[in-house]
Write an enzyme that holds these catalytic residues in place. Structure first.
Site, PDB file in Angstrom:
ATOM      1  N   GLY A 186       0.837  -1.204   0.000  1.00 21.61           N
ATOM      2  CA  GLY A 186       0.000   0.000   0.000  1.00 21.61           C
ATOM      3  C   GLY A 186       0.864   1.242   0.000  1.00 21.61           C
ATOM      4  O   GLY A 186       2.065   1.184  -0.285  1.00 21.61           O
ATOM      5  N   GLY A 191       2.133   2.649   5.479  1.00 13.64           N
ATOM      6  CA  GLY A 191       3.305   1.772   5.632  1.00 13.64           C
ATOM      7  C   GLY A 191       4.118   2.135   6.874  1.00 13.64           C
ATOM      8  O   GLY A 191       4.589   1.260   7.607  1.00 13.64           O
ATOM      9  N   GLU A 208       5.712  -3.305   0.717  1.00  9.52           N
ATOM     10  CA  GLU A 208       5.653  -3.123  -0.740  1.00  9.52           C
ATOM     11  C   GLU A 208       4.934  -1.802  -0.974  1.00  9.52           C
ATOM     12  O   GLU A 208       3.712  -1.738  -0.947  1.00  9.52           O
ATOM     13  CB  GLU A 208       4.892  -4.300  -1.382  1.00  9.52           C
ATOM     14  N   CYS A 242       1.095   0.114  -9.248  1.00  8.52           N
ATOM     15  CA  CYS A 242       2.229   0.648  -8.474  1.00  8.52           C
ATOM     16  C   CYS A 242       3.474   0.824  -9.332  1.00  8.52           C
ATOM     17  O   CYS A 242       4.283   1.699  -9.072  1.00  8.52           O
ATOM     18  CB  CYS A 242       2.527  -0.260  -7.291  1.00  8.52           C
TER      19      CYS A 242
HETATM   20  P1  NAD Z   1      -5.222   1.127   0.505  1.00  8.75           P
HETATM   21  O1  NAD Z   1      -5.922   2.417   0.827  1.00  8.75           O
HETATM   22  O2  NAD Z   1      -5.998  -0.022   0.014  1.00  8.75           O
HETATM   23  O3  NAD Z   1      -4.377   0.729   1.784  1.00  8.75           O
HETATM   24  C1  NAD Z   1      -3.618  -0.442   1.833  1.00  8.75           C
HETATM   25  C2  NAD Z   1      -3.986  -1.230   3.064  1.00  8.75           C
HETATM   26  O4  NAD Z   1      -3.632  -0.491   4.212  1.00  8.75           O
HETATM   27  C3  NAD Z   1      -5.468  -1.532   3.160  1.00  8.75           C
HETATM   28  O5  NAD Z   1      -5.658  -2.884   3.511  1.00  8.75           O
HETATM   29  C4  NAD Z   1      -5.965  -0.591   4.228  1.00  8.75           C
HETATM   30  O6  NAD Z   1      -7.022  -1.139   4.980  1.00  8.75           O
HETATM   31  C5  NAD Z   1      -4.743  -0.376   5.081  1.00  8.75           C
HETATM   32  N1  NAD Z   1      -4.697   0.960   5.675  1.00  8.75           N
HETATM   33  C6  NAD Z   1      -4.990   2.136   5.069  1.00  8.75           C
HETATM   34  N2  NAD Z   1      -4.825   3.155   5.926  1.00  8.75           N
HETATM   35  C7  NAD Z   1      -4.428   2.612   7.097  1.00  8.75           C
HETATM   36  C8  NAD Z   1      -4.110   3.147   8.395  1.00  8.75           C
HETATM   37  N3  NAD Z   1      -4.183   4.450   8.648  1.00  8.75           N
HETATM   38  N4  NAD Z   1      -3.738   2.286   9.352  1.00  8.75           N
HETATM   39  C9  NAD Z   1      -3.689   0.962   9.109  1.00  8.75           C
HETATM   40  N5  NAD Z   1      -3.987   0.417   7.919  1.00  8.75           N
HETATM   41  C10 NAD Z   1      -4.349   1.210   6.933  1.00  8.75           C
HETATM   42  O7  NAD Z   1      -4.146   1.319  -0.574  1.00  8.75           O
HETATM   43  P2  NAD Z   1      -3.335   2.571  -0.929  1.00  8.75           P
HETATM   44  O8  NAD Z   1      -2.415   2.889   0.202  1.00  8.75           O
HETATM   45  O9  NAD Z   1      -4.169   3.652  -1.524  1.00  8.75           O
HETATM   46  O10 NAD Z   1      -2.533   1.855  -2.142  1.00  8.75           O
HETATM   47  C11 NAD Z   1      -1.948   2.556  -3.121  1.00  8.75           C
HETATM   48  C12 NAD Z   1      -0.468   2.621  -2.861  1.00  8.75           C
HETATM   49  O11 NAD Z   1       0.029   1.306  -2.788  1.00  8.75           O
HETATM   50  C13 NAD Z   1       0.290   3.295  -3.977  1.00  8.75           C
HETATM   51  O12 NAD Z   1       1.297   4.086  -3.431  1.00  8.75           O
HETATM   52  C14 NAD Z   1       0.891   2.131  -4.738  1.00  8.75           C
HETATM   53  O13 NAD Z   1       2.053   2.462  -5.439  1.00  8.75           O
HETATM   54  C15 NAD Z   1       1.146   1.169  -3.625  1.00  8.75           C
HETATM   55  N6  NAD Z   1       1.192  -0.200  -4.140  1.00  8.75           N
HETATM   56  C16 NAD Z   1       2.362  -0.855  -4.088  1.00  8.75           C
HETATM   57  C17 NAD Z   1       2.449  -2.115  -4.613  1.00  8.75           C
HETATM   58  C18 NAD Z   1       3.743  -2.869  -4.588  1.00  8.75           C
HETATM   59  O14 NAD Z   1       3.719  -4.045  -4.927  1.00  8.75           O
HETATM   60  N7  NAD Z   1       4.841  -2.262  -4.215  1.00  8.75           N
HETATM   61  C19 NAD Z   1       1.323  -2.717  -5.176  1.00  8.75           C
HETATM   62  C20 NAD Z   1       0.135  -2.015  -5.186  1.00  8.75           C
HETATM   63  C21 NAD Z   1       0.063  -0.754  -4.659  1.00  8.75           C
END
Ligand code: NAD
Length: 451
Positions: A186, A191, A208, A242
């Site tokens: 995410g 993260g 990731e 991503c």
């Molecule tokens: P998202 O909002 O789905 O969040 C990811 C996870 O984190 C979810 O399960 C969510 O419930 C949890 N989460 C969100 N906020 C939180 C908090 N405050 N506390 C605890 N948990 C929390 O996804 P996103 O962050 O919008 O994803 C997009 C990002 O992920 C982009 O930056 C993208 O580049 C990155 N990404 C990376 C990869 C990789 O393989 N490196 C793959 C896909 C996406």
């Protein structure tokens, strides 16, 4: 509820049933069956979540999951076997080896843009390595998340591999608990919270994350082909990938060509009105729609720019001569906007990349082998693909992951197995040949006499 699920998973893990290779293989086969039997339901859920084309779902998610399962089934015995290592003079007659062993209960937190691959590929590694795993898909891809919650217990051991649905508060509840490893995919803001929570229990993490993945197009390469490949990688899944090329770096003399080739390719891929194309997706929700639209403020796109908030539709959009310090160039776009920033030459492009955070991916389009090697050598990124985009992700033998701000740890194929295993150092010695040990036992006089 979360505590109880973890407790059940822990107890099931401690019972030892996840450990025998036959059990791991049986669970992997069951997961394989789930993907095969439920392909239509999965594609439909993704259509509802992000209007993903039915054609793209197998190509972008299911094939990679199936390949990972197949590989794990084929190689499991080899991966899990003890690996003898080189010995020193003092251990020459001992048995010395590395034994991969399960860590315990892994927490897998997935993102919404590829909700199946981002939860199930880590799960394949967790099962193969003999772990239990609690799977927490993203609440934003709601239909996929609910379907995963419904399907997984029909195929896999319910106690060992539970699915938790819900949003931030459920994830935070999970993060208060003690896991043996956390595998998070995410954004970097959440993260950091994951890593902070894990630190309280000294739990290791794989993060990731994302970032701005640059794409350099050299003026002497086949710019038309380069633009076709970039156009696919940027606009597939509506830019919500991503490792999508985040922005293009090129010399001013080819910027016009780049724009025209991308325009031409978009017409070929999505027709005159991408909004009507069954192959073009939508933004995940209103919040992300607003975020992406606000990135465009103050710019006049040279291609696209249209939007419809009632459908969370944003047309494939290209912006040229984007200033390096603009907001568009500060944060990951994660949507269908493609800025072009001009640089004076390859060296300038290298400096541009190195002045910013280490990206998740780097793309180089160039025909000069020496220049390609130079650019790889003088920059860094999680992964790199030359003369195409995203293809390094598809090779299971390559470790997939970020570096610096784009993440830590890596996975795919054996790398997932290793990431979710403890590499135990083992030495087995016999109780014979005690005389050899006199050299290290006191008293000093005797040791000196033996030298
Ligand atoms: P998202 O909002 O789905 O969040 C990811 C996870 O984190 C979810 O399960 C969510 O419930 C949890 N989460 C969100 N906020 C939180 C908090 N405050 N506390 C605890 N948990 C929390 O996804 P996103 O962050 O919008 O994803 C997009 C990002 O992920 C982009 O930056 C993208 O580049 C990155 N990404 C990376 C990869 C990789 O393989 N490196 C793959 C896909 C996406």
């Amino acid at each position: 509820m979360e505590r109880q699920l973890l407790q059940q998973a822990k107890e099931a893990f401690v019972s030892g049933r996840a450990r025998p290779l036959e059990f791991r293989l049986q669970q992997l086969h069951a997961l394989q069956r789930m993907i095969m039997e439920k392909e239509t339901e999965i594609s439909t859920a993704l259509k509802q979540d992000i209007s993903r084309s039915q054609y793209d779902t197998p190509l972008l998610e299911l094939i990679s999951i199936e390949n990972e399962i197949k590989l794990a089934i084929e190689k499991l015995a080899q991966w899990a076997a003890p690996r003898p290592v080189e010995k020193s003079l003092f251990t020459i007659s001992d048995e010395v080896y590395i034994q991969p062993e399960p860590l315990g209960v892994v927490l897998i937190i997935g993102a919404w843009n590829y909700p199946w691959a981002l939860t199930l590929i880590p799960l394949v590694g967790a099962i193969a390595a003999g772990n239990a795993a609690v799977v927490k898909p993203s609440e934003l891809s709601k239909c996929s998340s609910l379907l995963l919650h419904a399907l997984l217990p029909c195929y896999l051991d319910k106690d060992l591999y539970p699915v938790v649905t819900g949003g931030v508060s459920e994830t935070q509840q999970l993060l208060r608990l003690r896991f043996d490893h956390i595998f998070y995919t995410g954004g970097s803001t959440a993260g950091k919270l994951v890593m902070e929570a894990a630190a309280r229990h000294l739990t290791p993490v794989t993060l990731e994350l994302g970032g701005k993945s640059p794409c350099y197009i050299d003026k002497d390469c086949d710019v038309r082909t380069a633009c076709r490949r970039v156009t696919w990688g940027k606009f597939v899944n509506c830019g919500q990938t991503c490792i999508a090329p985040d922005y293009i770096l090129c010399e001013p003399c080819i910027q016009g060509q780049v724009v025209e080739f991308i325009r031409e390719t978009l017409l070929e891929f999505y027709g005159a009105d991408p909004k009507c194309s069954p192959d073009y997706g939508r933004i995940i929700n209103q919040e992300h729609f607003n975020r992406i639209m606000s990135l465009m403020e103050g710019y006049t796109p040279v291609v696209g720019g249209q939007s419809d908030s009632s459908q969370w539709y944003i047309a494939p959009t290209v912006l040229k001569d984007v200033p390096p310090h603009s907001r568009l160039m500060q944060e990951e776009i994660f949507g269908p906007l493609l800025p072009i920033v001009t640089v004076s030459d390859m060296e300038d492009a290298i400096n541009f990349i190195n002045e910013r955070e280490k990206p998740l991916a780097l793309y180089i389009f160039c025909s000069d082998q020496k220049a390609i090697k130079r650019m790889i050598e003088e920059t860094t990124s999680g992964g790199v693909t030359v003369n195409d985009v995203m293809m390094h992700y598809t090779v299971s033998s390559l470790p997939f992951g970020g570096v610096g701000q784009s993440g830590m740890g890596h996975y795919h194929g054996k790398h997932t197995f290793d990431q979710l295993s403890h590499q135990r150092a083992c030495l087995i010695r016999s109780l014979k040949m005690e005389r050899v040990n006199l050299a290290r036992y006191p008293p000093q006089d005797r040791r000196r006499a033996r030298r």
